[in-house]
Every structure is written in C-alpha cells, then in structure tokens.
Design a protein around this motif. Structure first.
Motif, PDB file in Angstrom:
ATOM      1  N   ARG B 348       0.843  -1.388  -0.100  1.00  0.00           N
ATOM      2  CA  ARG B 348       0.065   0.140  -0.054  1.00  0.00           C
ATOM      3  C   ARG B 348       0.787   1.133   0.038  1.00  0.00           C
ATOM      4  O   ARG B 348       0.563   2.269  -0.737  1.00  0.00           O
ATOM      5  CB  ARG B 348      -0.833  -0.020   1.136  1.00  0.00           C
ATOM      6  CG  ARG B 348      -1.671   1.294   1.326  1.00  0.00           C
ATOM      7  CD  ARG B 348      -2.439   1.263   2.662  1.00  0.00           C
ATOM      8  NE  ARG B 348      -3.019   2.518   2.818  1.00  0.00           N
ATOM      9  CZ  ARG B 348      -4.422   2.799   3.149  1.00  0.00           C
ATOM     10  NH1 ARG B 348      -5.257   2.007   3.558  1.00  0.00           N
ATOM     11  NH2 ARG B 348      -4.806   3.894   3.402  1.00  0.00           N
ATOM     12  N   THR B 349       2.022   1.164   0.772  1.00  0.00           N
ATOM     13  CA  THR B 349       2.830   2.568   0.908  1.00  0.00           C
ATOM     14  C   THR B 349       3.879   2.127  -0.064  1.00  0.00           C
ATOM     15  O   THR B 349       4.591   0.796  -0.226  1.00  0.00           O
ATOM     16  CB  THR B 349       3.446   2.500   2.326  1.00  0.00           C
ATOM     17  OG1 THR B 349       2.320   2.446   3.186  1.00  0.00           O
ATOM     18  CG2 THR B 349       3.951   3.760   2.504  1.00  0.00           C
ATOM     19  N   VAL B 350       4.506   3.385  -0.687  1.00  0.00           N
ATOM     20  CA  VAL B 350       5.745   3.244  -1.414  1.00  0.00           C
ATOM     21  C   VAL B 350       6.588   4.190  -1.060  1.00  0.00           C
ATOM     22  O   VAL B 350       6.285   5.509  -0.939  1.00  0.00           O
ATOM     23  CB  VAL B 350       5.076   3.579  -2.831  1.00  0.00           C
ATOM     24  CG1 VAL B 350       6.315   3.968  -3.962  1.00  0.00           C
ATOM     25  CG2 VAL B 350       4.226   2.598  -3.500  1.00  0.00           C
ATOM     26  N   ILE B 351       7.742   3.886  -1.069  1.00  0.00           N
ATOM     27  CA  ILE B 351       8.997   5.173  -0.988  1.00  0.00           C
ATOM     28  C   ILE B 351       9.494   5.367  -2.178  1.00  0.00           C
ATOM     29  O   ILE B 351       9.884   4.377  -3.049  1.00  0.00           O
ATOM     30  CB  ILE B 351      10.283   4.353   0.288  1.00  0.00           C
ATOM     31  CG1 ILE B 351      10.926   5.727   0.640  1.00  0.00           C
ATOM     32  CG2 ILE B 351      10.754   3.204  -0.289  1.00  0.00           C
ATOM     33  CD1 ILE B 351      12.008   5.308   1.651  1.00  0.00           C
ATOM     34  N   PHE B 352       9.778   6.561  -2.446  1.00  0.00           N
ATOM     35  CA  PHE B 352      10.314   6.948  -3.653  1.00  0.00           C
ATOM     36  C   PHE B 352      11.204   8.196  -3.473  1.00  0.00           C
ATOM     37  O   PHE B 352      11.338   8.824  -2.596  1.00  0.00           O
ATOM     38  CB  PHE B 352       9.332   7.364  -4.626  1.00  0.00           C
ATOM     39  CG  PHE B 352       8.486   8.694  -4.307  1.00  0.00           C
ATOM     40  CD1 PHE B 352       7.403   8.545  -3.370  1.00  0.00           C
ATOM     41  CD2 PHE B 352       8.547   9.820  -5.008  1.00  0.00           C
ATOM     42  CE1 PHE B 352       6.525   9.752  -2.856  1.00  0.00           C
ATOM     43  CE2 PHE B 352       7.948  11.016  -4.473  1.00  0.00           C
ATOM     44  CZ  PHE B 352       6.921  10.887  -3.576  1.00  0.00           C
ATOM     45  N   THR B 353      11.967   8.598  -4.560  1.00  0.00           N
ATOM     46  CA  THR B 353      12.696   9.623  -4.605  1.00  0.00           C
ATOM     47  C   THR B 353      12.357  11.017  -5.302  1.00  0.00           C
ATOM     48  O   THR B 353      11.829  10.977  -6.238  1.00  0.00           O
ATOM     49  CB  THR B 353      14.157   9.118  -5.475  1.00  0.00           C
ATOM     50  OG1 THR B 353      14.769   8.146  -4.940  1.00  0.00           O
ATOM     51  CG2 THR B 353      15.106  10.225  -5.355  1.00  0.00           C
ATOM     52  N   LYS B 354      12.604  12.115  -4.580  1.00  0.00           N
ATOM     53  CA  LYS B 354      12.289  13.239  -5.186  1.00  0.00           C
ATOM     54  C   LYS B 354      13.607  14.095  -5.661  1.00  0.00           C
ATOM     55  O   LYS B 354      14.326  14.040  -4.714  1.00  0.00           O
ATOM     56  CB  LYS B 354      11.395  14.389  -4.225  1.00  0.00           C
ATOM     57  CG  LYS B 354       9.969  13.993  -3.968  1.00  0.00           C
ATOM     58  CD  LYS B 354       9.689  15.148  -3.199  1.00  0.00           C
ATOM     59  CE  LYS B 354       8.126  14.785  -2.377  1.00  0.00           C
ATOM     60  NZ  LYS B 354       7.702  15.897  -1.564  1.00  0.00           N
ATOM     61  N   LEU B 365       4.621   7.581  -0.188  1.00  0.00           N
ATOM     62  CA  LEU B 365       3.327   7.703  -0.693  1.00  0.00           C
ATOM     63  C   LEU B 365       2.462   6.747  -0.235  1.00  0.00           C
ATOM     64  O   LEU B 365       2.681   5.444  -0.149  1.00  0.00           O
ATOM     65  CB  LEU B 365       3.694   7.742  -2.361  1.00  0.00           C
ATOM     66  CG  LEU B 365       2.328   7.493  -2.885  1.00  0.00           C
ATOM     67  CD1 LEU B 365       1.340   8.633  -2.980  1.00  0.00           C
ATOM     68  CD2 LEU B 365       2.699   6.997  -4.483  1.00  0.00           C
ATOM     69  N   ASP B 366       1.337   7.270   0.215  1.00  0.00           N
ATOM     70  CA  ASP B 366       0.113   6.090   0.624  1.00  0.00           C
ATOM     71  C   ASP B 366      -0.896   5.936  -0.657  1.00  0.00           C
ATOM     72  O   ASP B 366      -1.477   7.233  -0.991  1.00  0.00           O
ATOM     73  CB  ASP B 366      -0.733   6.823   1.759  1.00  0.00           C
ATOM     74  CG  ASP B 366      -1.925   5.790   2.057  1.00  0.00           C
ATOM     75  OD1 ASP B 366      -3.046   6.421   2.043  1.00  0.00           O
ATOM     76  OD2 ASP B 366      -1.417   4.580   2.162  1.00  0.00           O
ATOM     77  N   VAL B 367      -0.651   5.174  -1.570  1.00  0.00           N
ATOM     78  CA  VAL B 367      -1.131   4.857  -2.790  1.00  0.00           C
ATOM     79  C   VAL B 367      -2.661   5.214  -2.749  1.00  0.00           C
ATOM     80  O   VAL B 367      -3.208   6.123  -3.688  1.00  0.00           O
ATOM     81  CB  VAL B 367      -0.944   3.667  -3.613  1.00  0.00           C
ATOM     82  CG1 VAL B 367      -1.577   3.548  -4.824  1.00  0.00           C
ATOM     83  CG2 VAL B 367       0.683   3.543  -3.614  1.00  0.00           C
ATOM     84  N   PRO B 368      -3.545   4.564  -1.803  1.00  0.00           N
ATOM     85  CA  PRO B 368      -5.066   4.795  -2.035  1.00  0.00           C
ATOM     86  C   PRO B 368      -5.319   6.269  -1.790  1.00  0.00           C
ATOM     87  O   PRO B 368      -6.302   6.964  -2.385  1.00  0.00           O
ATOM     88  CB  PRO B 368      -5.689   3.937  -0.954  1.00  0.00           C
ATOM     89  CG  PRO B 368      -4.414   2.894  -0.603  1.00  0.00           C
ATOM     90  CD  PRO B 368      -3.290   3.807  -0.776  1.00  0.00           C
ATOM     91  N   THR B 369      -4.695   7.006  -0.662  1.00  0.00           N
ATOM     92  CA  THR B 369      -5.154   8.495  -0.620  1.00  0.00           C
ATOM     93  C   THR B 369      -4.279   9.498  -1.282  1.00  0.00           C
ATOM     94  O   THR B 369      -4.370  10.659  -1.173  1.00  0.00           O
ATOM     95  CB  THR B 369      -4.990   8.820   0.890  1.00  0.00           C
ATOM     96  OG1 THR B 369      -3.746   8.609   1.285  1.00  0.00           O
ATOM     97  CG2 THR B 369      -6.135   7.761   1.781  1.00  0.00           C
ATOM     98  N   LYS B 370      -3.181   8.971  -1.804  1.00  0.00           N
ATOM     99  CA  LYS B 370      -2.281   9.870  -2.677  1.00  0.00           C
ATOM    100  C   LYS B 370      -1.383  10.703  -1.491  1.00  0.00           C
ATOM    101  O   LYS B 370      -0.838  11.699  -2.115  1.00  0.00           O
ATOM    102  CB  LYS B 370      -2.766  10.798  -3.669  1.00  0.00           C
ATOM    103  CG  LYS B 370      -3.351   9.824  -4.876  1.00  0.00           C
ATOM    104  CD  LYS B 370      -3.496  10.654  -6.078  1.00  0.00           C
ATOM    105  CE  LYS B 370      -4.506   9.856  -7.167  1.00  0.00           C
ATOM    106  NZ  LYS B 370      -4.819  10.316  -8.439  1.00  0.00           N
TER     107      LYS B 370
END
Lengths: 193, 389
Positions: B348-354, B365-370
């Motif tokens: 459900r949660t994603v870690i990513f780079t900015k 990022l919490d995918v369902p709620t964005k």
C-alpha cells in the motif's frame, strides 16, 4: 424562548449520552518492545560494515565463489590524459555513434595500435535526465557502441578493450542546460598501463 | 420560527444517522479519484511520541483531527519511559485497544503503538517498524549504502568504501543486502551479510553488473549483465550455479524485479524504439510487453508483495512521475511526481525519490489516498530506496 430551550435540552441530552458510554476504564496490558522485533535483523541492530569497522565479530571481504571472469590485469594505472581529446558524445537517450564522432574513434584505434602494451577502458556516461539504473544501462550501451566500432572497424582484439558505465554518477558538467547535458552524454577513453 | 427549528432538528437527526452508518471501521468512503483519509484524534502525547504517532498515522492514510471530527480517538500519555494508548471508535463507542509499551526508546514505543492502531482499524499490519536501504551521496560521485527506519530516522552506514554505490536491495526476510559498488573500479554486484559484515562480490564480469535482486524465496538472483554484448537480464541460483541469460536483445535492459511468487521478472527495455516495461518467465521464455498506456518511457518497476500492482517511474518531457498499473495489465494511474519507487510489505505504501535541484530526498506515498510524507534527512542526497520485505 421555548424552541431554543428545547434545542438546548436535545443537544445536552446527546452529549450526556456520548460521555456516559465512553468512560469505562479498560485493563492495560503492557508490552515490552525490544530492538529485535519488527522484521529481519530487528530494529536497532547495527548493520555490520565489512572489515569489522563497528563489529566485534569482524568478518570482511571474501572472494568465495564470485561469478565473473574479470582478469586482474585490467585493474592497473589509469591514464586519462592520453585520449582525453577523443571523448565521444551522444544524442539524448541514444547510444549510436554519430558519423561526426567517428574520427575520434579512429584516433583512439591508431593510438592503441602504436602503443601495444596498454589496454583500453571505455567509460560510458549519461546526463541526469533519466532514472539511475536506466542510465547505468544506457551508459554501458554507449561504451559498448564505441568498443564495437573499435573491434569491428579496426580489428582490435576484444581482450584489449573493456567497458564500464557510470550512468549519471560522474557528470562532466553540473550545468542544467542543454550544453551542460550534452557534455555529459559521452564515452571517455582511459588507457590502462 | 417554528419551521426553522424543525428544519434544524431534522438536519441534526439526519446527520447523526449518516454518521452512525459509517462507524464500521472497515468502511472506506470512496470518492472519485481516491480514497478518503480516516480522521483520528490524538490526545495526551507530547514531543517525540506525538510527532512519531502523527507521522506514522498520516503515512498510513489517517488524518489527525479534533475529537469532534474524528472517527476514532487515541488517548494516552507518554512518561516514565512508557507510552500508553486507548483507541476508541468515537461513534460506536467500541474500545479497540488499550495497551502500554516499555523498553528501548520513545520513538520505538510510539511506532509500536501506531502499528497496533493501524492493525486494529485496517486489519492490516502497520509498517512503522520496518527498514529501508538507500544510496546516500555525500558529495558528487561519492556515495555509500545506508539503512534507516522507514521514516528516515536512525540512518546508519553499511559501506565506508569512498567510492560509488547503486541499486541496493534486501535479501528477502534476511539482514543481508545485495548492491552495486564501484570499489574495485568497476560496477560489480556484492552480497553483504549485515549480521557479521562478510561481503563478497556476487557478479564481477567484464562490463556492467548491476540491479542484483534476490527472488522472494531466496533461491535465485536476477541481475543486469552486459557480458553477452549488451545489458541483458540474467538469472543465477543464489550459490552462483545455473547462470542463464533471459533476454537476448541489442537494447539496454535495466531494473529487474521479481513477482512475489517468483515465477516472473518485470524489467525495463525498449521495444520497436519505444521504452517499455516487459514481463518474462523467470525460467526463461518470451517477454511480453506490459502496456503503460499514456505514461511514456517507463522504468524502475517494483512488484507489490500481494502480486496485484506494479509501481514504476514514467518520464514525460520534463520530470518523472510515480505510476501504478495492474500486474495483469489494465488502467495506469499517475500518482505523484517522483522516481524509483519501492513497495512496503503492506502493498500500500511506496517509498520514492524526489529531485530538487542537486538534492535528492526520499518520501513516502500512501497509494490509495495519494498522501505524501517526506522522510527525515539531514544532509547529502538520498536515492534508490528499497524496502525490507
């Protein structure tokens, strides 16, 4: 006024009912948490650095069963100056050798033929406008293009030329302009003696 | 006047009735384009305990609100080296949790409470005590592998080689990493046991060795090797035997990732001049293109542990975007600006780079709620995160 009073009683009644239902004391159960919970290796276990930098057990590097055939002779002195002028540049997101760049590769081949005891390392690089691993593979594709040109057009032996991609990790320019990016999309030639 | 009084009463009755209908903790109020956050109130916590609880719950898809607007209330306190929490459904009055935590430190106790709150309400285990690994760039061209808590705190170095590193990943369910390092002068894939510090090169072929990822069952490694003439996807057993070439294109493949059942590998390549994601059987066979619809130049895929969704980076004319697509194919969703995502164990949660100028940071990022929350970061750049699963 009568209607306002009724509303007040109504609201108070609702509030009272809410509080009455919510105030029971529940027995508490106490959990002692430890650093070992919550996943592989636990939470606060220090990651061990090779060579025992922070670790009493102190294991380090081993060569046990690696996959690979890289001859150690390739890891020698790097001479970047000899062929610095022949750095070859690429179009965005492309690894093909532009016709205008072929003369530099011809010059690299001539140098190698005249200097028989050296090896060549072709480094592939990218500008930052790509994700990191995509760029690592693209940089390798660029180095391979240069290498293939040297092997196929000039008949150099495959053992003399190796490739290494640095993706976007070693830019030649930090400028975020088209000119800066263009200077980063390159293959550099390093003489190994 | 009597008419307006009646209107007020009816409005009140109607709204109380509607609220009562949504007191089921499993109800998500679906709104077009996303899932609504769950309102929860916190009271009695101070300093680190309060900020950790707030962060963990916000990442998990909750909104911290005043008690009157909350669907749930979490009340308690933290003192005397202990954290207590009582969780209640505000409308049904049900008591969902009453616990206290001691040991270790305040942050960890608060993470443990947050995990129990998330489990009690969503029925899915929380991720507040999980770890991530990433590339930390101290200065241009100088990077090391680091591990931290999922929120960026407690970061610790794994390497001190003064070189370049890339593409770290956890050996599933083990305190063990695979990553690329240039400490030899060349990009080699290393296997590094974090328990005792033993490290060995796993792949050191001429050319590129990168993107080493261990299969979910721990028996095989997928990686990118250019030994056959261009960067291709290869697979070997974890002991190095049975090395097989899976792709044989002239294009440059990158970023392999495993399906959770270990039967397929998704990776980035090019098909007919068009950058694409492809899926190939891990035992070998035909690669099939995964349609990413209108999202161009996909790369860096990661397959969710529940098997359903692949998250990836798309690259339009400018910038990068985090997108998802069903693993079986289907509509693509653009979620947020960013790159190089990795799924949490909860799918459900994603870690990513900015990226911002020269600096790279990690966000959740919490995918369902964005909803996006930035992780803690003091100095340098962090990128290429991978979640321990």
């Amino acid at each position: 006024m009568k209607s306002a009073k009724l509303l007040n009683v109504f609201v108070l009644g609702v509030l009272r009912a809410t509080f009455a239902a919510g105030c029971q004391k529940q027995p508490k159960n106490i959990t002692t948490i430890s650093g070992r919970q919550g996943g592989p290796g636990g939470l606060d276990m220090n990651p061990a650095i090779p060579g025992g930098g922070n670790n009493p057990v102190g294991k380090g590097e081993t060569e046990e069963r690696p996959l690979g055939d890289l001859p150690d002779a390739k890891i020698g002195d790097h001479n970047r100056a000899a062929l610095a002028a022949q750095t070859v540049y690429f179009d965005f997101d492309r690894s093909a050798i532009r016709p205008s760049e072929q003369g530099k590769l011809d010059a690299v081949a001539t140098y190698l033929k005249n200097t028989p005891n050296v090896q060549l390392l072709v480094e592939g690089h990218c500008d930052e406008r790509g994700t990191e691993e995509y760029n690592r593979s693209l940089g390798e594709r660029r180095a391979i293009s240069a290498r293939e040109y040297l092997l196929q057009k000039h008949g150099l032996s495959s053992e003399r030329v190796t490739t290494a991609s640095f993706g976007e990790d070693r830019p030649a320019s930090l400028e975020r302009t088209e000119e800066g990016y263009a200077r980063n999309r390159r293959a550099e030639f390093v003489v190994i003696q | 006047m009597n008419k307006s009084f009646l209107t007020i009463v009816w409005a009140l009755v109607f709204s109380i009735h509607s609220l009562a209908q949504t007191s089921d903790p499993n109800v998500r109020i679906e709104v077009s384009g996303g899932v609504r956050v769950i309102p929860i109130s916190l009271s009695g916590y101070k300093e680190d305990a309060a900020s950790v609880l707030r962060f963990d719950l916000e990442v998990a898809g909750f909104e911290i609100t005043d008690a009157e607007k909350a669907q749930y209330t979490l009340t308690g306190k933290n003192d005397g080296g202990q954290i207590e929490g009582r969780l209640q459904d505000r409308l049904s009055k049900a008591h969902l949790l009453a616990k206290a935590y001691t040991g270790e430190n305040v942050r960890l106790q608060a993470h443990a409470l947050a995990d129990d709150v998330v489990l009690a309400i969503t029925k899915v285990p929380g991720i507040a005590r999980t770890k991530v690994v990433f590339k930390h760039e101290k200065s241009q061209g100088n990077s090391e592998i680091y591990i931290s808590d999922y929120d960026g705190h407690n970061a610790k170095p794994v390497t001190t080689d003064n070189s370049i590193v890339a593409a770290p990943s956890f050996f599933p369910k083990k305190w063990h990493l695979f990553y690329t390092s240039y400490r030899s002068g060349f990009p080699w894939i290393y296997s590094h046991n974090l328990t005792d510090g033993e490290r060995r090169p796993f792949a050191k072929f001429a050319g590129l060795n990168s993107g080493g990822v261990v299969s979910p069952d721990g028996t095989r490694v997928a990686m990118i090797l250019s030994k056959a003439g261009s960067p291709d996807v290869w697979v070997a057993n974890i002991d190095g035997t049975n090395l097989r070439q899976l792709t044989k294109t002239r294009e440059d493949e990158s970023s392999p990732c495993w399906s959770p059942d270990g039967t397929k590998i998704c990776f980035a390549s090019r098909v007919n001049e068009r950058r694409s994601l492809l899926i190939i059987p891990a035992a070998g066979g035909q690669a099939v293109r995964l349609n990413t619809g209108g999202e161009p130049n996909p790369s860096e895929p990661d397959w969710a542990p529940d098997g359903k969704t692949i998250v990836f980076t798309s690259q339009p004319r400018a910038g990068f975007n985090i997108c998802t697509v069903p693993a079986q194919g289907g509509p693509v969703q653009l979620l947020v600006a960013g790159e190089d995502p990795s799924w949490a164990p909860n799918s459900r949660t994603v870690i990513f780079t900015k990226r911002s100028g020269n600096k790279r940071t990690l966000s959740l990022l919490d995918v369902p709620t964005k909803r996006v929350k930035d992780t803690a970061q003091i100095s340098g750049s962090r990128s290429q995160p991978s979640w321990a699963k």
